[in-house]
Write an enzyme that holds these catalytic residues in place. Structure first.
Site, PDB file in Angstrom:
ATOM      1  N   GLU A 122       0.839  -1.211   0.000  1.00 21.35           N
ATOM      2  CA  GLU A 122       0.000   0.000   0.000  1.00 21.35           C
ATOM      3  C   GLU A 122       0.872   1.258   0.000  1.00 21.35           C
ATOM      4  O   GLU A 122       0.561   2.252  -0.661  1.00 21.35           O
ATOM      5  CB  GLU A 122      -0.937  -0.020   1.217  1.00 21.35           C
ATOM      6  CG  GLU A 122      -1.967  -1.143   1.133  1.00 21.35           C
ATOM      7  CD  GLU A 122      -2.877  -1.201   2.353  1.00 21.35           C
ATOM      8  OE1 GLU A 122      -2.363  -1.411   3.466  1.00 21.35           O
ATOM      9  OE2 GLU A 122      -4.100  -1.041   2.193  1.00 21.35           O
ATOM     10  N   GLU A 142      -3.513 -10.218   3.949  1.00 19.58           N
ATOM     11  CA  GLU A 142      -4.494  -9.832   4.973  1.00 19.58           C
ATOM     12  C   GLU A 142      -5.518 -10.929   5.250  1.00 19.58           C
ATOM     13  O   GLU A 142      -5.846 -11.215   6.406  1.00 19.58           O
ATOM     14  CB  GLU A 142      -5.226  -8.544   4.553  1.00 19.58           C
ATOM     15  CG  GLU A 142      -4.436  -7.264   4.782  1.00 19.58           C
ATOM     16  CD  GLU A 142      -3.464  -6.929   3.650  1.00 19.58           C
ATOM     17  OE1 GLU A 142      -3.200  -7.792   2.777  1.00 19.58           O
ATOM     18  OE2 GLU A 142      -2.952  -5.787   3.631  1.00 19.58           O
TER      19      GLU A 142
HETATM   20  C1  1HE Z   1       7.243  -8.566  11.952  1.00 19.84           C
HETATM   21  C2  1HE Z   1       6.501  -8.453  10.770  1.00 19.84           C
HETATM   22  C3  1HE Z   1       5.290  -7.726  10.836  1.00 19.84           C
HETATM   23  C4  1HE Z   1       8.252  -9.602  10.331  1.00 19.84           C
HETATM   24  N1  1HE Z   1       4.938  -7.197  12.019  1.00 19.84           N
HETATM   25  N2  1HE Z   1       6.839  -8.015  13.080  1.00 19.84           N
HETATM   26  N3  1HE Z   1       2.420  -8.643   7.082  1.00 19.84           N
HETATM   27  C5  1HE Z   1       2.609  -9.932   6.967  1.00 19.84           C
HETATM   28  O1  1HE Z   1       1.735 -10.754   7.148  1.00 19.84           O
HETATM   29  C6  1HE Z   1       4.030 -10.335   6.667  1.00 19.84           C
HETATM   30  C7  1HE Z   1       4.662 -10.993   7.879  1.00 19.84           C
HETATM   31  N4  1HE Z   1       6.094 -11.236   7.691  1.00 19.84           N
HETATM   32  C8  1HE Z   1       6.559 -12.246   6.916  1.00 19.84           C
HETATM   33  O2  1HE Z   1       5.830 -12.952   6.226  1.00 19.84           O
HETATM   34  C9  1HE Z   1       8.040 -12.469   6.958  1.00 19.84           C
HETATM   35  O3  1HE Z   1       8.547 -11.851   8.146  1.00 19.84           O
HETATM   36  C10 1HE Z   1       8.812 -11.867   5.734  1.00 19.84           C
HETATM   37  C11 1HE Z   1       8.494 -12.688   4.482  1.00 19.84           C
HETATM   38  C12 1HE Z   1       8.478 -10.406   5.485  1.00 19.84           C
HETATM   39  C13 1HE Z   1      10.343 -11.939   6.010  1.00 19.84           C
HETATM   40  O4  1HE Z   1      10.691 -13.245   6.396  1.00 19.84           O
HETATM   41  P1  1HE Z   1      12.083 -13.471   7.154  1.00 19.84           P
HETATM   42  O5  1HE Z   1      12.246 -14.976   7.320  1.00 19.84           O
HETATM   43  O6  1HE Z   1      13.169 -12.721   6.474  1.00 19.84           O
HETATM   44  O7  1HE Z   1      11.932 -12.765   8.601  1.00 19.84           O
HETATM   45  P2  1HE Z   1      11.166 -13.287   9.917  1.00 19.84           P
HETATM   46  O8  1HE Z   1      12.069 -14.226  10.665  1.00 19.84           O
HETATM   47  O9  1HE Z   1       9.812 -13.799   9.597  1.00 19.84           O
HETATM   48  O10 1HE Z   1      10.980 -11.946  10.741  1.00 19.84           O
HETATM   49  C14 1HE Z   1      12.075 -11.291  11.356  1.00 19.84           C
HETATM   50  C15 1HE Z   1      11.522 -10.484  12.504  1.00 19.84           C
HETATM   51  O11 1HE Z   1      10.630  -9.490  12.006  1.00 19.84           O
HETATM   52  C16 1HE Z   1      10.687 -11.337  13.446  1.00 19.84           C
HETATM   53  O12 1HE Z   1      10.813 -10.787  14.751  1.00 19.84           O
HETATM   54  P3  1HE Z   1      11.781 -11.441  15.870  1.00 19.84           P
HETATM   55  O13 1HE Z   1      11.568 -10.590  17.098  1.00 19.84           O
HETATM   56  O14 1HE Z   1      11.327 -12.869  16.017  1.00 19.84           O
HETATM   57  O15 1HE Z   1      13.170 -11.335  15.309  1.00 19.84           O
HETATM   58  C17 1HE Z   1       9.273 -11.111  12.958  1.00 19.84           C
HETATM   59  O16 1HE Z   1       8.307 -11.336  13.968  1.00 19.84           O
HETATM   60  C18 1HE Z   1       9.351  -9.637  12.595  1.00 19.84           C
HETATM   61  N5  1HE Z   1       8.330  -9.289  11.628  1.00 19.84           N
HETATM   62  N6  1HE Z   1       7.148  -9.098   9.771  1.00 19.84           N
HETATM   63  C19 1HE Z   1       5.699  -7.340  13.111  1.00 19.84           C
HETATM   64  N7  1HE Z   1       4.524  -7.534   9.765  1.00 19.84           N
HETATM   65  C20 1HE Z   1      -2.861  -0.848   7.380  1.00 19.84           C
HETATM   66  S1  1HE Z   1      -3.385  -2.419   7.191  1.00 19.84           S
HETATM   67  C21 1HE Z   1      -2.119  -3.309   6.456  1.00 19.84           C
HETATM   68  C22 1HE Z   1      -2.338  -4.766   6.682  1.00 19.84           C
HETATM   69  C23 1HE Z   1      -1.068  -5.540   6.478  1.00 19.84           C
HETATM   70  O17 1HE Z   1      -0.019  -5.023   6.237  1.00 19.84           O
HETATM   71  S2  1HE Z   1      -1.243  -7.237   6.605  1.00 19.84           S
HETATM   72  C24 1HE Z   1       0.330  -7.854   6.240  1.00 19.84           C
HETATM   73  C25 1HE Z   1       1.160  -8.038   7.456  1.00 19.84           C
END
Ligand code: 1HE
Length: 268
Positions: A122, A142
């Site tokens: 977005e 989402e």
């Molecule tokens: C996060 C987030 C996040 C990672 N919020 N903390 N977005 C999603 O559903 C995408 C969620 N994220 C992923 O699918 C993956 O993290 C990625 C593909 C982006 C990257 O994967 P990777 O293996 O490189 O990283 P990771 O191990 O999954 O994440 C590293 C850290 O970032 C980890 O935290 P840690 O404390 O365990 O190290 C994750 O929890 C953190 N992290 N993504 C919070 N999104 C206005 S409305 C909009 C609605 C949306 O955007 S919905 C989509 C949300």
């Protein structure tokens, strides 16, 4: 010199954003790589502040992200604490911030790599030009999280790629590659890994060389004319054309061309 050393504007930025200056182009970088540049409230409000008042003399902005991913979208850790009313207000805060990008004063070039997901997509959709490195991938997960788009995606994505594709992306959660994105018009420029920032700066530099009023009129009017009825669009275009040609800058550039010192259009 980075803007954090040279101006007060960026002292108001949260630690998840970094602003730098390259002549008349600013680079704004998401710096929360450890959380994959997930967008928390402080970052969204920092984006709103930056784009509401870009530093003096900035004529174009490059928006990019540190680390392996442009942005993982909404910070999911903040979600569980909101009730319905707070959720509406949260979405509206994203709308305000991204509105300042799409309908701000200067064109914005997004340089994308890795995840461009949910709210990250977005955000990218609010920019005017998108450069994608080959690692970039687009998704709207989402539905799989039982939530909904809230950063303006239902408004901005359909004109870019069609409501039918957005429907497919949301309902199935499918991922599109940078190449897929180019085929459907989401990616304007597809570049090799590591080449995005240079390409983004090249494009931003070219845009910054345009007359500021023309850039302003393009970003303010083109999306609105596209959404309005043609009669209103033609009238608005005519007014903008007349205003632009009345500017001293236009007179000077047209004179330069007629005196053979202005640039010619070159074949690609
Ligand atoms: C996060 C987030 C996040 C990672 N919020 N903390 N977005 C999603 O559903 C995408 C969620 N994220 C992923 O699918 C993956 O993290 C990625 C593909 C982006 C990257 O994967 P990777 O293996 O490189 O990283 P990771 O191990 O999954 O994440 C590293 C850290 O970032 C980890 O935290 P840690 O404390 O365990 O190290 C994750 O929890 C953190 N992290 N993504 C919070 N999104 C206005 S409305 C909009 C609605 C949306 O955007 S919905 C989509 C949300």
């Amino acid at each position: 010199m980075s803007m954090s050393e040279s101006s007060t504007e960026s002292t108001a930025l949260p630690p998840t954003l970094r602003a730098e200056r390259r002549g008349d182009v600013a680079i704004l970088t998401l710096t929360r790589a450890d959380k994959r540049n997930a967008l928390d409230d402080a970052t969204v409000s920092g984006l709103e502040r930056f784009f509401s008042a870009p530093p003096d003399g900035v004529r174009a902005v490059v928006l990019t992200g540190d680390g392996e991913h442009f942005s993982a979208g909404l910070d999911l850790t903040e979600l569980s604490e909101r009730d319905v009313f707070a959720g509406v207000e949260h979405s509206r805060s994203w709308h305000r911030a991204f509105e300042r990008i799409e309908f701000g004063t200067v064109p914005v070039v997004a340089v994308l790599h890795g995840a461009v997901i949910g709210g990250g997509l977005e955000l990218a959709a609010a920019a005017h030009i998108r450069v994608a490195e080959r690692s970039a991938f687009y998704a709207l997960p989402e539905a799989s999280r039982a939530i909904f788009l809230g950063g303006g995606g239902t408004v901005r994505l359909p004109p870019l790629i069609g409501a039918s594709r957005v429907m497919d992306m949301i309902l199935t959660g499918r991922t599109l590659s940078a190449e897929d994105g180019q085929a459907i018009g989401l990616t304007h420029y597809l570049v090799d890994e590591g080449a995005g920032l240079a390409k983004g700066l090249e494009i931003a530099g070219r845009i910054a060389g345009n007359a500021p009023f023309t850039n302003y009129a393009v970003i303010q009017l083109l999306p609105r004319i596209a959404r309005s009825d043609p009669a209103a669009g033609f009238a608005t275009e005519a007014l903008a054309a007349a205003i632009a040609q009345g500017e001293d800058e236009a007179k000077a550039r047209l004179k330069a061309f007629l005196e053979k010192s202005g640039p010619k259009v070159a074949r690609s």
